[in-house]
Every structure is written in C-alpha cells, then in structure tokens.
Enzyme design. Structure first.
Site, PDB file in Angstrom:
ATOM      1  N   GLU A 152       0.948  -1.201  -0.303  1.00 53.74           N
ATOM      2  CA  GLU A 152       0.350   0.059   0.012  1.00 53.74           C
ATOM      3  C   GLU A 152       0.915   1.227  -0.049  1.00 53.74           C
ATOM      4  O   GLU A 152       1.000   2.401   0.957  1.00 53.74           O
ATOM      5  CB  GLU A 152      -0.841  -0.231   1.188  1.00 53.74           C
ATOM      6  CG  GLU A 152      -1.776  -1.160   1.474  1.00 53.74           C
ATOM      7  CD  GLU A 152      -2.969  -1.257   1.993  1.00 53.74           C
ATOM      8  OE1 GLU A 152      -2.747  -0.669   2.752  1.00 53.74           O
ATOM      9  OE2 GLU A 152      -4.276  -1.179   1.857  1.00 53.74           O
ATOM     10  N   GLU A 309      -6.690  -7.751  -0.569  1.00 46.95           N
ATOM     11  CA  GLU A 309      -7.369  -7.813   0.598  1.00 46.95           C
ATOM     12  C   GLU A 309      -8.140  -7.790   0.441  1.00 46.95           C
ATOM     13  O   GLU A 309      -8.854  -7.232   0.091  1.00 46.95           O
ATOM     14  CB  GLU A 309      -6.042  -6.662   1.311  1.00 46.95           C
ATOM     15  CG  GLU A 309      -4.537  -7.092   1.670  1.00 46.95           C
ATOM     16  CD  GLU A 309      -4.155  -6.029   2.466  1.00 46.95           C
ATOM     17  OE1 GLU A 309      -4.540  -5.165   3.458  1.00 46.95           O
ATOM     18  OE2 GLU A 309      -3.181  -5.814   2.446  1.00 46.95           O
TER      19      GLU A 309
END
Ligand code: GLA
Ligand code: ZN
Length: 670
Positions: A152, A309
């Site tokens: 991320e 995710e």
C-alpha cells in the site's frame, strides 16, 4: 504479460510465518488448515525485513526457505513480498535519512510503517539490496508465482532530499523555464513570481497552501516519486526473475497517488477492498465496491485484476467494528470475481498475538483451530471458487463508460470557490455509475485519456479539468455517433489548472453541447433549489450552472431563484451523436431517471434478461452471469430461459428464490 497467470482462482492472503518463528509447529498446522480452507496461495514476507536481515549484512532466510518449501509441498503458490513497507530499527538508526520528514522539518522517529522517504538514495539502495537477495535466493523456487511489491504505497516526505527532487521534477516539467512555470501557475497573482526553481517549496501550511497549481504539481511529483521508487524496487526482480509478474496493492479510495498513471508500471493490478458491511447500507456499499472494482479493472484496459486483501471477518480500524453476518464476505468475494478479479485474498491468514492488528479479523483466530464460523465461511468460499475456475482470464464487455479521472479529482478538490464543502467527486461518479449497475449493465470506469470510441455512451460527471486534447476527443466521439453526458462545471480549467477563456463549456464544446454557461451558483445544504425534468420536480443540491441554449433541445428547466425558466437539462444532436448537459446536481433520483432515459434512447441492454428484485445485482463476465443478492431480504429471481448453474452444472429456469447474501453464477454459453 499473459492475461491468464493461473488456471484457477487464487484463494489466499497475507501470511506472516515470521511472527511464529519460535513455534515452527504452527507452520505445519497452517499448512493443514490452509488445505482444509481450500486455500491455494499465500502472500509471504510483507513486513519481514527485520527477520530477513536482523543486522546490517546479516541474513536469515532459513525460515523463509522452510515456509516456501512447505507451501510448495502442500500445493500452495507463493506471492512473495518485498519488505520495503517497514524497515528494521538498525536501518533507521544508522541511516536516519530513510525516515520521513514532515512539513515543519521534523524527521519522524523509527516506528509505524510506510514511514520512508521516497527519495533517499540510501533507502533505495538498501531496498534494491534486500530485493536482490530475495530474487537470487528464490528465482528457481517452484512456489514463487508473483511479486508483491512493498505494501500500500502512500504518503509523502518533505526532507531536503525530497524538496530538491521536487525542484528537479519542476525543472523538467517546465522545460527549465521559470517564466513558463510563473505563467502556468499565474504567479503574477499576489506577487508570487519566482526568479528561480530553487525558491520553490512543496505546499505546506506555514508557506504556500492555497495555490492549486502548486498542489497539483506536488501530487504529480508524488505519483512520479512512487513510480520511480517502485521501478527501483523491481529493477533486480526484472533482471533475475523476468518471467515472474509484479504487482503492488492499491488502496480503496486512496487519493495520494495517481493509480491511472501508476498502473502502466505493474503487470497486474491488485487492490485492497474493505467495505463497511452490516452498518445498514449493504446495497450502497456493494455499489461502491462495484464501482471500485470496475475502476481497478479498467486501469489495464479490462484485464483481470487481483483482490489482494479483504477481511475474512471484521477490521480493527473503524470507530465500531461490527462483525459481518455470515454470507456477506462470501458475496463480496463473488462480487470481486464477477467484476474481473482472478483472486480472492484476505488480510490475514492468522491473527497476530500482539501489535496493532491483534484484533483485525483473520481466517485463524487466537483459538487456533478450524471450528469457527469464520473458518467455515472461508472454506466455503474456497470451495465455491474452485467451481468457478472457468472464469479465470475472462473479461467483460461494457458499452457504457463513466469517466472518473484521477487528476481531475485532484483539481476538483484544490480549487476554492462556489461550494467549498460539497464537491464529492467520487460520490458524484458513483451516483452516475449506480443507475447502470442497478440495471445489470456493465460499465467501465475510465480516465479522460482513455479511448471513448468503443462505448455507446460516456458519462463525465464534474469533468472540471479538460486535459490537452480531451475537448477535441469529445467532439470527435460525439460527431461519430457517441452519446456524451456532461454535468455542471465541465471543462473549466486546462491541464495546468488555468481557467479556459471564452466561455464554458470550453472551446468547441459550446457547439458540441449547443449551450453556453453564463454563471455558476452554489446552494446551501438546507436551501436547495428546484428543477423540473420530464414532468418531475427535483431539488437542486449544492451547485448548478446557469446556461443558455445555442441550438440544444431543452429537456428540463429551473423552477426557482432568478434563473427560474432557464434550461437545466439539454440534449444536442451533433454529427451522428448526442451531447447531453445536466447543469445541476441532485442528490436523489435525477441521475437514475436521466440514465433510464439514456438507456432507452440508446437501447442499451442489460447483461442478461433475468428479472431480479431491488438490490440484486447482475454482472456478466465472459460467458457467465453473476446474480448477487445484497438486499436484507430474500429475493425472487425470474429467468427468461434455461441456464446452467456454472458451479453445480444443474439447469436453472423459471423462478427461484435467492436468500439474503445468496448468489448464483449461471452460464450463458450457447
Ligand atoms: C491494509 C494493510 C494491511 C492491514 C490491513 C488491515 O490493507 O495493507 O497490512 O493493515 O489494512 O485492515
Ligand atoms: Zn524525503
């Protein structure tokens, strides 16, 4: 890069065996449980740097060797992460420049994660070094199937190195010509002209924080910094493992990096989806998730993506973290696949015992066994996905596109004027996406630079910035038969954020839309205006353009204020196509009613002729139609003909009832 990396849907998630290094018997238990849960892949090593390199130049890869071997022996593929998302304490201690500095010049201390300077040559070198070690060691490991770069990517740094890098970036962008920058930033305003690039600083509270052109340049620079950091990370991987694809996990609604630009640099797009289920708004959450899936899918021209995710149960970072009911996570997983995901992955496999995320949901809870609701749900998802391997690699075919343009989003957020509190660019785009989704019509979510010609209709909510060439491309699209829908404040500024002169919408678009806009009004939240379209009255919320027609047909009129009687919705026949202008914002039904008209006018068919109740969404991918019930009640589904259930092979026809969170995947192959 081949579209189809696997023959089956990847089912797995973040796996942190390094947290359990003292109890390696847990690794064996993990393997047993993964197989039971129909898990076929795990993402390893996302934050493992301190375990891999406990001291500078001292390496410990044995644990990872063992884990990867075990994974392979148990039929699991590995998505191997590079560890740059969090660095070891020794690294931060010895090379403080790797840590971020805030706008007051205060360097952060060691801690947290994603806390690295994007420019630091030392950090880049160290990252390259550990990545090279990983690639060399595992290049021939049979479990290694993909690289997960860092985690991320996000944030910014304002250290001296980053400030210098920004100035260098500006020099290149503005051809080393400070006058060009002064002109494009309109720096005669408030005496802001610079004599040299060396005088420029990033936007910051105690300096310049209101110059939208500076803000925009900074965001572009931050995007390019992340891309160059990423390219630095993957250089050794490309060299040593050229056939292993690379991805990095993008985030849901993160604003800081232009993903439309970044996507060119990954082999496959992946993203992390965390809707807030079970807060009483599941259909809205589902529409937003659908929009984002279609956005991420469209980043690489419709190529399948990975859901990197999602939570198998709850998260730990909302104010109140409600447990989702059984079924909703499965439905959300199916929805991802319906929209083009070739993977369903979780954060995380096993709950950590300590640290910040010890209560973030996991497939294996602290109890450590499989006799849990969450485990059973995950195993069920895995089994369902095994039945859907036929969809892997297939794509959707959309006749409609919504423009959600990243740089336009920045520009919309940065200007001051009209309504400063209710811009809601993403929400506006979702509002114009939803009518199609609700009717089972596939939509691509594209940037203004993408090709329009393959769509029957292109909807461009709040397209405030028109980058170079867009005006001409809209004209050409409509001239050749396309339908283009624009809304208030269209085409106000150019690529550099300079206002376009000569009246709005910009340039030739006045001819294309057959209107011109004289003023723009902003309305307080509690004092909406009134407009009428197709015999129905709507509120005018927050913002509206006051327009005159220049040949367009009037479809709706304002009914309040000094502009009552003036047009608010127009349609203009131009070339072989049509250009529509919806001059006001409405937060309820207007977009839905308008799109219904457009769908009829353009004869845009839904993906399948299956009648579903409200909040049951349909999505076609390849030859399969996914029917998904996001309503709080069961729903009756009526099929127009016989289909085959793609998972069970049974025939479906007539009427059937879909329970709450129920889904059905049917094959439409002739
Ligand atoms: C993000 C991160 C993960 C984890 C989860 C928790 O998506 O990538 O490492 O922190 O959030 O929800
Ligand atoms: Zn820095």
């Amino acid at each position: 890069m081949a579209k189809k990396l696997f023959d089956y849907i990847i089912h797995g998630g973040d796996y942190n065996p390094d947290q359990w290094i003292r109890t390696p018997e847990i690794w064996d238990e993990d393997m047993r449980l993964m197989k039971l849960a129909h898990i076929n892949s795990a993402t390893v090593g996302v934050f493992s740097w301190a375990t891999l390199e406990p001291e500078e130049g001292v390496y410990n890869f044995e644990w990872l060797d063992t884990v990867l071997d075990k994974m392979h022996q148990n039929g699991m593929s590995a998505i191997l992460a590079t560890p740059s998302g969090a660095r070891p304490a020794w690294l931060a201690e010895k090379y403080p420049e790797v840590l971020r500095t805030d706008e007051n010049g205060i360097r952060r201390k060691f801690g947290d994660r994603h806390n690295h300077c994007l420019t630091s040559p030392v950090y880049r070198e160290k990252v390259r070094g550990i990545n090279r070690m990983l690639a060399e060691r595992y290049k021939n490991h049979p479990a290694l199937k993909m690289w997960h770069i860092s985690n991320e990517y996000s944030g910014e740094c304002r250290c001296e190195l980053c400030r210098e890098a920004f100035r260098k970036w500006l020099r290149e962008y503005y051809h080393n010509d400070i006058d060009e920058l002064n002109f494009k930033w309109w720096n005669a305003f408030w005496s802001h002209s610079f004599n040299s690039f060396d005088q420029i600083n990033p936007p910051e509270k105690n300096g310049e924080d209101s110059a939208s052109a500076l803000n925009l340049a900074w965001q572009r620079f931050i995007t390019d910094s992340h891309i160059s950091f990423f390219e630095n990370e993957i250089a050794p991987l490309r060299e040593i493992t050229p056939d292993i694809p690379v991805t990095t996990n993008f985030m849901r609604r993160y604003n800081g990096i232009d993903y439309q630009k970044f996507a060119e640099h990954v082999d496959l797009v992946s993203w992390d989806n965390y809707p807030a289920w079970d807060k009483g708004k599941n259909p809205d959450e589902a529409i937003e998730a659908a929009f984002l899936h279609d956005f991420f899918r469209s980043l690489k021209n419709g190529q399948p993506f990975f859901l990197m995710e999602s939570t198998p149960s709850l998260v730990n970072w909302q104010d109140v973290n409600k447990l989702p009911k059984s079924g909703i996570n499965e439905l959300a997983s199916i929805q991802a696949v319906a929209h083009g995901a070739d993977s369903v992955q979780y954060f995380q496999w096993r709950k950590s015992r300590g640290g910040d995320e010890k209560f973030q949901g996991a497939v294996i809870d602290h109890c450590g066994h499989e006799n849990t609701r969450v485990f059973r749900n995950v195993a069920k998802i895995g089994k369902t996905l095994e039945g859907l391997s036929g969809v892997v690699g297939t794509e959707s075919n959309s006749r409609v596109a919504v423009i959600y343009d990243w740089e336009n989003g920045w520009a919309v957020n940065f200007f001051r004027g009209y309504n400063n509190i209710r811009r809601d660019y993403v929400k506006e785009c979702i509002k114009w996406y939803a009518p199609f989704y609700k009717r089972g019509i596939s939509v691509d979510v594209i940037s203004m630079q993408d090709d329009f010609s393959k769509y029957d209709a292109v909807i461009a909510p709040f397209l405030y910035m028109l980058k170079d060439g867009t005006e001409e491309r809209i004209e050409e699209y409509v001239r050749n038969g396309g339908s283009f829908v624009a809304t208030y404040l269209t085409g106000v500024v150019d690529t550099d954020d300079l206002c376009k002169l000569g009246g709005l919408p910009a340039g030739r678009l006045k001819e294309v839309f057959g209107i011109w806009c004289e003023e723009t009004d902003a309305l307080p939240e509690d004092i909406p205006g009134k407009a009428e379209y197709n015999g129905k009255t709507y509120e005018v919320n927050h913002i509206c353009d006051i327009i005159h027609t220049k040949g367009a047909k009037i479809l709706g009129e304002y009914k309040s204020d000094f502009y009552a009687g003036m047009p608010c919705v127009t349609e203009n026949a131009f070339g072989k196509g049509k250009a529509y202008y919806a001059a006001f914002r409405n937060d309820k039904d207007f977009a839905d009613d308008f799109c219904q008209m457009l769908i009829s006018a353009e004869s845009i068919a839904s993906d399948a002729n299956i009648i579903c109740g409200e909040d049951v969404f349909l999505r076609k991918r390849g030859d399969n139609v996914f029917v998904m019930n996001f309503a709080d009640d069961e729903r009756e589904i009526i099929f127009d003909k016989e289909y085959i259930n793609a998972v069970t092979g049974e025939t479906v026809c007539g009427r059937t009832t879909l329970p709450v969170c129920g889904h059905l995947v049917i094959s439409c192959a002739e």
